[in-house]
Design an enzyme around this catalytic site. Structure first.
Site, short mmCIF file in Angstrom:
data_model
loop_
_atom_site.label_atom_id
_atom_site.label_comp_id
_atom_site.label_asym_id
_atom_site.label_seq_id
_atom_site.Cartn_x
_atom_site.Cartn_y
_atom_site.Cartn_z
N HIS A 158 0.94 -1.17 -0.03
CA HIS A 158 0.15 -0.14 0.09
C HIS A 158 0.76 1.44 -0.07
CE1 HIS A 158 -3.47 -2.52 1.12
NE2 HIS A 158 -2.57 -3.24 2.01
N SER A 279 15.04 20.95 -17.31
CA SER A 279 14.51 21.94 -17.78
C SER A 279 14.54 22.78 -17.95
CB SER A 279 13.62 22.23 -16.38
OG SER A 279 12.58 23.31 -15.98
N LYS A 285 17.42 20.79 -12.37
CA LYS A 285 16.34 19.97 -12.20
C LYS A 285 17.03 19.05 -13.16
CE LYS A 285 12.72 19.72 -11.48
NZ LYS A 285 12.00 19.71 -12.05
N GLU A 292 9.42 8.02 -17.60
CA GLU A 292 8.11 7.75 -17.41
C GLU A 292 7.57 7.79 -18.29
OE1 GLU A 292 8.58 12.43 -14.64
OE2 GLU A 292 9.18 12.85 -16.68
#
Length: 494
Positions: A158, A279, A285, A292
């Protein structure tokens, strides 16, 4: 389309450009153009041996086919004037050898069995590439697991801290899941690797063809026997797309955890810069973009599977033009999943894991409470549910000490743990993450010795899978080489 050799007899006039584009399969046909040449060579060798075509015609057409085989299919065959690559190649052969010779190649077959055979030839090659890629990905996971048999980390259920485990144990879980993906693709490959050639439109042919000969030349060990099923079956497409979808669900789960683990909140892993982006506005970043995108590609593959299934499910026997629209979905599922296998391999093999950070989190959230409950059962005679309740009461209080456990035991079970011999030292030992991990030594568990043994077993299984893939690749290449030798001999002897 006046120069399309298929169209010029029955149909008259041209087509509006939008109709031609609507009917064209050329974009998807680029996947099977080379396979089509090999199918033509096999079919022509059979026609020649069976005496269905004269030697002077077979020699002339074979010379043109070998030119395409050796130098590539000319771009002209993909011209918009042709409905598909089969018509384009046939037109090119007729142009090279004349209608009287080149126009004889199509005896004893239809585009229906031709395209079905081409798809299977290309698809089995793609499946073997997937399987080879999966062996590399599994090897990367096993190598990293071998480096981290004693790297303690938190396990989660969980998405909550659950019990301590090891990074080696965690990575083995993904290797095992991917081994099942490997098995599913092998199963699909076996059903793909059957020849429909010779089924013609659906009712076979009156020519004395030899289907076993063409199957052997093309490396197929079996025939799609019923000719109606042979041309209309696309369950092999649905099965392959389904296997790719399940594979992508595994890779997407892995990608999700890579994204989480590389975040500043977790900091379990640092990805190689090659697999990250930055970025356009925030210079600090470092984003796990490849993971992804891999996670996102699972939706594209699942969509391709759904499209293929939906197109096939309502079709009557035998061939229907709807099947043309199934093939692009197959190639998308294959292309996207194949690319993701390679990306995942690179991510895992170049990743730097952080054992110190993992250990820091391993004991949080009372993650070793289960081991303490097991100690109360094994050493102090409590029923497991009673021990579970006592530990749960202590966790609710926010600390696990002898005094807290004693109070909980008296309240819930009317017993004294102290009188039975429980000490602070025994509690501390049971709550130690290393002790908890070592105790879980049953087959498949996270104990370092167990993981080390599992690694040896998985290495052996992986090597067996590697050997199978290589042997199948060699078998197909040997069949192709033998067919080309026969084709050259036919030309040389004429």
């Amino acid at each position: 389309m006046s120069s399309d050799p298929v169209r010029r007899g029955r149909l008259t006039g041209g087509r509006p450009a939008e109709v031609a584009a609507f009917l064209s399969s050329m974009e998807a046909d680029r996947w099977i153009a080379d396979a089509d040449v090999r199918v033509d060579i096999a079919h022509l060798l059979m026609l020649d041996r069976q005496g269905i075509i004269e030697r002077d015609a077979s020699s002339a057409v074979m010379a043109a086919l070998l030119g395409m085989y050796e130098h590539g299919v000319p771009e002209t065959v993909f011209d918009d004037e042709y409905e598909d690559v089969h018509a384009g190649i046939e037109a090119s052969l007729i142009a090279a050898s004349g209608m009287d010779k080149g126009g004889r190649l199509h005896m004893g077959r239809s585009r229906n069995d031709e395209v079905a055979t081409c798809i299977r030839i290309r698809l089995r090659s793609e499946l073997l590439a997937h399987l080879e890629g999966l062996t590399s990905l599994r090897a990367a996971l096993l190598e990293q697991a071998g480096n981290h048999t004693e790297t303690v980390m938190p396990g989660f259920t969980h998405l909550q801290h659950a019990q301590p485990t090891t990074l080696g144990h965690y990575l083995l879980a993904y290797e095992q899941a991917l081994s099942r993906d490997f098995e599913r693709l092998v199963d699909a490959y076996i059903r793909v690797n059957r020849s429909p050639l010779g089924a013609a439109a659906f009712a076979s042919t009156g020519y004395p063809i030899d289907r076993e000969m063409t199957a052997g030349l093309l490396g197929f060990p079996d025939l799609m026997l019923n000719t109606m099923d042979a041309v209309s079956a696309r369950d092999f497409v649905i099965e392959t797309a389904a296997a790719c979808t399940i594979l992508m669900s595994t890779l997407s789960r892995l990608a999700e955890e890579i994204v989480l683990w590389s975040s500043a909140f977790v900091r379990f892993v640092t990805l190689d810069d090659a697999y990250c982006s930055t970025s356009s506005i925030m210079p600090q970043k470092k984003n796990p973009d490849t993971a992804e995108i891999m996670r996102g590609k699972s939706g594209a593959v699942a969509g391709a599977f759904t499209a293929a299934f939906t197109a096939v499910k309502g079709l009557p026997m035998s061939y229907n033009r709807d099947l043309q629209d199934v093939t692009p979905s197959l190639w998308r599922a294959v292309a996207e999943s194949g690319a993701c296998i390679g990306i995942a391999t690179g991510i895992i093999s170049t990743a730097t894991f952080h054992p110190e950070r993992m250990r820091e989190e391993a004991g949080r959230g009372f993650s070793t409470a289960t081991e303490l409950a097991d100690v109360l059962v094994r050493e102090f005679g409590l029923p497991f549910r009673a021990a579970h309740n006592i530990i749960g009461r202590a966790v609710r209080s926010g600390e696990i000490t002898l005094a807290v456990l004693e109070a909980a035991a008296r309240d819930l079970s009317g017993i004294s743990l102290a009188e039975r011999g429980l000490t602070e030292e025994r509690i501390a030992e049971a709550l130690d993450v290393d002790v908890s991990v070592r105790m879980r030594s049953a087959p498949g568990g996270p104990a370092p010795a167990t993981v080390t043994g599992a690694l040896s077993m998985r290495d052996l299984a992986l090597e067996e899978d590697r050997i199978w893939v290589r042997s199948e690749q060699k078998r197909l290449q040997d069949a192709e080489d033998a067919m080309i030798r026969d084709a050259r001999k036919l030309v040389d002897e004429s």
